[in-house]
Write an enzyme that holds these catalytic residues in place. Structure first.
Site, short mmCIF file in Angstrom:
data_model
loop_
_atom_site.label_atom_id
_atom_site.label_comp_id
_atom_site.label_asym_id
_atom_site.label_seq_id
_atom_site.Cartn_x
_atom_site.Cartn_y
_atom_site.Cartn_z
N ALA A 6 0.85 -1.20 0.00
CA ALA A 6 0.00 0.00 0.00
C ALA A 6 0.87 1.24 0.00
O ALA A 6 1.95 1.26 0.60
CB ALA A 6 -0.89 0.02 1.23
N ASP A 7 0.38 2.26 -0.69
CA ASP A 7 1.04 3.57 -0.63
C ASP A 7 0.32 4.50 0.35
O ASP A 7 0.93 5.38 0.94
CB ASP A 7 1.11 4.19 -2.02
CG ASP A 7 2.18 3.48 -2.82
OD1 ASP A 7 1.88 2.44 -3.41
OD2 ASP A 7 3.33 3.94 -2.79
N ARG A 8 -0.99 4.28 0.49
CA ARG A 8 -1.75 5.06 1.48
C ARG A 8 -3.06 4.32 1.72
O ARG A 8 -3.77 3.96 0.78
CB ARG A 8 -2.03 6.46 0.93
CG ARG A 8 -2.56 7.45 1.93
CD ARG A 8 -2.86 8.80 1.28
NE ARG A 8 -1.71 9.53 0.78
CZ ARG A 8 -1.27 10.68 1.28
NH1 ARG A 8 -1.87 11.23 2.32
NH2 ARG A 8 -0.24 11.31 0.73
#
Ligand code: MRU
Length: 362
Positions: free
Chosen positions: A248-250
Site C-alpha cells: 500500500a502507498d496510502r
C-alpha cells in the site's frame, strides 16, 4: 548475501542507494549528497516503494545536516529540518510515508528546539540518532507484518498444506529497509516451508514486478513464476490461488487503499474468483486524516514510461497516453489489512478506525 537498497553510515554521514532504474541488469549504488539528490532519486524512482521513499528522504536531510554543520542556533536547525522535509514530500504525492515522517520529525525537532534540556549539538545528535532507529524499526515492522500475514493466510487452509500466492509490484527489500511488506508475508510463508509457489505480475509500465520482485525472488530462491498483468484472471481460474497479497502507498481511514496501478483490477478479479485479497502495510502507510480513498492524490507519470522500453519506442507515434501510477482499491474488496500490530478486516465497508481498534492485538 542480503539485498540492500539503502546503505547508511552515520559515522561518515554517507548515504548510498541501489539505483533501481538499472536493475536487474546492473547493480550500481549512487551517492545521495543532500536533499536535492534525495528529491531527485525519489522523483526519478532510483528509490521507490512507500517506506523506502520516506527513509531515503529523511536520510538525505540527515546528510545535509552533517555536511553543513554551521547552524547559528536551534531555530535555524529546526527550520532547515522542517523546510527540507516538506520539500521532499513534493517528490512523489501518493505514498503517505514521507508526509508522515515529515510531520513526525517536524514535531520532534520543534520540541527539542523549544526545550531547555537540549543544546544545538544535542538537538542535532537526537535527530541523527533517530535515523538508525527508523531503519531498524522498519525491518522489525516488516517481520511482524510477515508473521501476522502468514498466520492469517494459513489459518484458512488445511493444517500442513502449502499455499499459492499472487503479488503485484515490488514490496520487498528494495521497497523498504529490508524484508518487505507483502513480500515479507511471502518470505515468512517460505521460511515456514508453507509456500508452494508465488506468482508475480510484471507490473507495467514500470515493470517493478518483472525487474525487481522477480530479482528478489530468484535471489532468495523462492519458487516463483512471472506473469503479465493481463494473465491474472486466467491464473485465478486455472491455478487455485490461495490468496493475493499486495502493498500500500496510502490506506484511508475507511480502509480504501492506494497502491500500484493494476491493484484495483486484481482485487475485482479476486472477488469474482473467491480468492482472499490482502493488503500488507505498516502503520506508517495508514492515513487516518483521509476519510476515504477519493481524497487520495494519484500521481500521473510521463508517457515515455509507456511508449518506450530501454529508450526504444514501442508505441505508435502520435498516440496519446494516460499513465496514472496508482489506483485505489475500495475497502469492500479487501479481505484484510495486515499491519505490524494486527490484521484488520475492513471488507464490510465499515469505518476502518473502529475496526482497527476493534481487532485483537496478537
Ligand atoms: O511506484 P512505486 O514503485 O513506488 O510503487 C510501489 C508500490 O505501489 C508498492 O506496492 C507500495 O509502495 C508498497 S512498498 C512496501
Amino acid at each position: 548475501m542480503t539485498l540492500q537498497a539503502i546503505k547508511w553510515s552515520k559515522a561518515d554521514g554517507k548515504l548510498e542507494i541501489l539505483d533501481q532504474t538499472l536493475l536487474p541488469a546492473t547493480t550500481s549504488y549512487v551517492q545521495v549528497k543532500g536533499v536535492k539528490d534525495g528529491w531527485n532519486a525519489i522523483n526519478k524512482m532510483q528509490v521507490r516503494g512507500a517506506p523506502a521513499i520516506a527513509i531515503v528522504g529523511c536520510l538525505s536531510v540527515a546528510v545535509e545536516i552533517l555536511q553543513h554543520p554551521n547552524y547559528d542556533d536551534k531555530n535555524a536547525l529546526f527550520r532547515a529540518i522542517k523546510d527540507n522535509m516538506n520539500y521532499l514530500v513534493t517528490a512523489r504525492p501518493t505514498a503517505v510515508n514521507m508526509k508522515e515522517a515529515a510531520d513526525f520529525f517536524t514535531e520532534m525537532t520543534d520540541y527539542l528546539c523549544h526545550s531547555d534540556d537540549f543544546t544545538l549539538s544535542q538537538m542535532k545528535d537526537e535527530f541523527i540518532d533517530r535515523m538508525d532507529k527508523m531503519l531498524r524499526g522498519d525491518v522489525k515492522d516488516n517481520k511482524a507484518i510477515g508473521r501476522f500475514g502468514a498466520d492469517e493466510i494459513l489459518r484458512n487452509v488445511p493444517e500442513g498444506s502449502s499455499v499459492r500466492v499472487l503479488t503485484h509490484c515490488n514490496t520487498g527489500s528494495l521497497a523498504t529497509a529490508g524484508y518487505g511488506t507483502a513480500l515479507g508475508v511471502i518470505r515468512s510463508l517460505h521460511e515456514r516451508g508453507r509456500l508452494e509457489h508465488v506468482y508475480c505480475t510484471e507490473t507495467r509500465p514500470y515493470n517493478q514486478g518483472a525487474r525487481l520482485t522477480a530479482y528478489e525472488l530468484v535471489h532468495d530462491k523462492i519458487p516463483a513464476t512471472l506473469i503479465c498483468d493481463d494473465m491474472v484472471a486466467a491464473l485465478m481460474k486455472t491455478k487455485e490461488i490461495t490468496a493475493v497479497v499486495v502493498g500500500a502507498d496510502r490506506v484511508a481511514a475507511n480502509g480504501d487503499t492506494a497502491n500500484k496501478i493494476g491493484t484495483y483490477q486484481i482485487a475485482i478479479l479476486a472477488k469474482y474468483h473467491n480468492v482472499p485479497f490482502y493488503v500488507a502495510a505498516p502503520l506508517t502507510s495508514i492515513d487516518l486524516k483521509m476519510s476515504n480513498g477519493d481524497q487520495i492524490v494519484i500521481e500521473e507519470r510521463s508517457e515515455r514510461e509507456m511508449t518506450h522500453m530501454n529508450d526504444k519506442r514501442i508505441a505508435a507515434e502520435g498516440i496519446t497516453c494516460w499513465n496514472p501510477a496508482f489506483d485505489v482499491t475500495p475497502a469492500s474488496l479487501i479481505t484484510g489489512i495486515i499491519m505490524n500490530i494486527c490484521v484488520s478486516k475492513p471488507s464490510d465497508g465499515s469505518d476502518f478506525i473502529l475496526k482497527y481498534t476493534d481487532v485483537i492485538i496478537r
